[in-house]
Write an enzyme that holds these catalytic residues in place. Structure first.
Site, mmCIF file in Angstrom:
data_model
loop_
_atom_site.group_PDB
_atom_site.id
_atom_site.type_symbol
_atom_site.label_atom_id
_atom_site.label_comp_id
_atom_site.label_asym_id
_atom_site.label_seq_id
_atom_site.Cartn_x
_atom_site.Cartn_y
_atom_site.Cartn_z
ATOM 1 N N LYS A 1 35.854 -19.743 -13.512
ATOM 2 C CA LYS A 1 36.808 -20.533 -12.722
ATOM 3 C C LYS A 1 36.439 -22.013 -12.801
ATOM 4 C CE LYS A 1 33.930 -21.729 -9.180
ATOM 5 N NZ LYS A 1 33.367 -23.029 -9.021
ATOM 6 N N ASP B 1 31.981 -16.990 -3.656
ATOM 7 C CA ASP B 1 33.031 -17.106 -4.676
ATOM 8 C C ASP B 1 33.514 -15.751 -5.199
ATOM 9 O OD1 ASP B 1 33.001 -19.838 -4.565
ATOM 10 O OD2 ASP B 1 31.809 -20.119 -6.374
HETATM 11 P P1 ATP Z 1 28.961 -21.021 -8.754
HETATM 12 O O1 ATP Z 1 29.965 -21.822 -9.520
HETATM 13 O O2 ATP Z 1 29.558 -19.823 -8.026
HETATM 14 O O3 ATP Z 1 28.051 -21.845 -7.884
HETATM 15 P P2 ATP Z 1 27.341 -20.935 -11.087
HETATM 16 O O4 ATP Z 1 28.294 -20.817 -12.207
HETATM 17 O O5 ATP Z 1 26.849 -22.317 -10.769
HETATM 18 O O6 ATP Z 1 28.001 -20.309 -9.805
HETATM 19 P P3 ATP Z 1 25.927 -18.598 -11.988
HETATM 20 O O7 ATP Z 1 26.184 -18.652 -13.457
HETATM 21 O O8 ATP Z 1 26.643 -17.590 -11.211
HETATM 22 O O9 ATP Z 1 26.090 -20.037 -11.318
HETATM 23 O O10 ATP Z 1 24.329 -18.440 -11.849
HETATM 24 C C1 ATP Z 1 23.636 -18.797 -10.686
HETATM 25 C C2 ATP Z 1 22.360 -17.946 -10.614
HETATM 26 O O11 ATP Z 1 22.740 -16.599 -10.364
HETATM 27 C C3 ATP Z 1 21.552 -17.929 -11.874
HETATM 28 O O12 ATP Z 1 20.414 -18.708 -11.691
HETATM 29 C C4 ATP Z 1 21.216 -16.470 -12.158
HETATM 30 O O13 ATP Z 1 19.846 -16.223 -12.117
HETATM 31 C C5 ATP Z 1 21.870 -15.680 -11.027
HETATM 32 N N1 ATP Z 1 22.707 -14.556 -11.505
HETATM 33 C C6 ATP Z 1 22.860 -13.401 -10.852
HETATM 34 N N2 ATP Z 1 23.700 -12.582 -11.499
HETATM 35 C C7 ATP Z 1 24.117 -13.220 -12.601
HETATM 36 C C8 ATP Z 1 25.012 -12.873 -13.659
HETATM 37 N N3 ATP Z 1 25.618 -11.687 -13.715
HETATM 38 N N4 ATP Z 1 25.223 -13.797 -14.611
HETATM 39 C C9 ATP Z 1 24.605 -15.001 -14.533
HETATM 40 N N5 ATP Z 1 23.745 -15.367 -13.577
HETATM 41 C C10 ATP Z 1 23.485 -14.494 -12.602
#
Ligand code: ATP
Length: 288
Positions: free
Chosen positions: A9, A135
């Site tokens: 997203k 989210d």
């Molecule tokens: P948001 O935009 O919701 O804040 P994000 O894109 O910044 O999320 P994610 O890619 O979801 O962040 O990763 C955040 C943390 O979640 C990572 O440091 C990772 O260790 C953990 N994590 C848990 N499950 C997953 C997954 N299925 N894929 C990626 N990271 C994951």
């Protein structure tokens, strides 16, 4: 094996209204899914265990994985004896502000609803999702929505005006908790969320470009100045409007003119390894 798509997203707006007594931030954000997606494979296991297999070494393979938490939650809530192997083909950059982990959890909820014949509604799945992360509810539905509360209250919106979206992710990961921790709520310049809703409803591309806003940008810019550089480069190469998504560091540019897309892509590739050209998925539709 059952396959489910888990799209990323972007935030067209992200506003923080105040900090609540429960320490969560009360937010108001407009999110929309794009066609950059992880692929989740689900395969039943007779031994009752939950196993994570991933193409990416940075994806946790235990309880820390949001997809694992989604499976565990449904298994415990509905007394499921079977286990599941969850394969995650990662396309969405990690810790990028694109909700990759949340979308994997949401796809797992949708997929297991089918695999385990749970017959849960999308609203019920979204309610479970909120227990895993703010989210996840949005990611259960996908499409375009206004999210309020701590992000878990979802109001569906129509498809935004059509355009190209160029995503650029600098080579750093950002901790969402650190960014929210660095936020000074008093001095915020709030985005105009209702103007963005109007832009979407009236399919007004220019108004959408003018209404982009994210209060977390300045915090992440201070922590990681290289994100400002990416934003400036994206503007210089000719994007119509540019914003950081979520807590960053991914920056996205909206581009209406197709001929300009490759110029922006090639320009950014010069100093940023991860650049993607995507489309918004638009309206909510059954993604499972
Ligand atoms: P948001 O935009 O919701 O804040 P994000 O894109 O910044 O999320 P994610 O890619 O979801 O962040 O990763 C955040 C943390 O979640 C990572 O440091 C990772 O260790 C953990 N994590 C848990 N499950 C997953 C997954 N299925 N894929 C990626 N990271 C994951």
């Amino acid at each position: 094996m059952l396959y489910v798509k888990a799209p990323a997203k972007i935030n067209l707006t992200l506003d923080v209204l105040y900090k609540r007594p429960d320490q969560y931030h009360e937010v108001e954000m407009i999110m929309t899914t794009v066609d950059l997606a992880d692929r989740i494979g689900l395969e039943s296991r007779a031994d009752g265990q939950i196993k994570i297999v991933s193409t990416d070494n940075f994806v946790p393979d235990d309880q820390r994985n949001f997809a694992y938490q989604a499976a565990e939650l449904l298994k415990n809530t509905y007394g499921i004896k079977e286990g599941v192997t969850i394969s995650i083909e990662k396309q969405i950059p990690i810790a990028a502000g694109l909700a990759g982990g949340s979308s994997d959890a949401a796809a797992t909820l949708r997929g297991l609803n089918e695999l385990w014949n749970l017959n849960l509604t999308m609203d019920e799945l979204a309610e479970h999702g909120a227990k895993i992360g703010s989210d996840v509810s949005f990611c259960v539905y996908g499409g375009t929505a206004l999210a309020t509360g701590r992000g878990e209250k979802i109001k569906e919106l129509s498809a935004p005006p059509t355009c190209w979206v160029v995503l650029a992710k600098p080579k750093i990961g950002v901790s969402t908790a650190d960014v929210y921790g660095g936020l000074n709520i008093e001095g915020l310049q709030h985005p105009n969320t209702s103007e963005m809703i109007k832009a979407i409803e009236t399919e007004d591309y220019e108004l959408m470009c003018n209404s982009l806003g994210n209060v977390l940008e300045t915090v992440t810019f201070n922590l990681h100045p290289e994100v400002i550089t990416i934003k400036e480069q994206m503007q210089r190469f000719g994007a119509d409007a540019v914003l950081m998504s979520g807590s960053g560091p991914t920056v996205f540019g909206l581009v209406e003119n197709e001929a300009r897309v490759s110029r922006i892509y090639n320009g950014l590739r010069g100093f940023c390894e991860e650049v993607y050209v995507v489309r918004m998925l638009g309206e909510r539709n059954p993604l499972a």
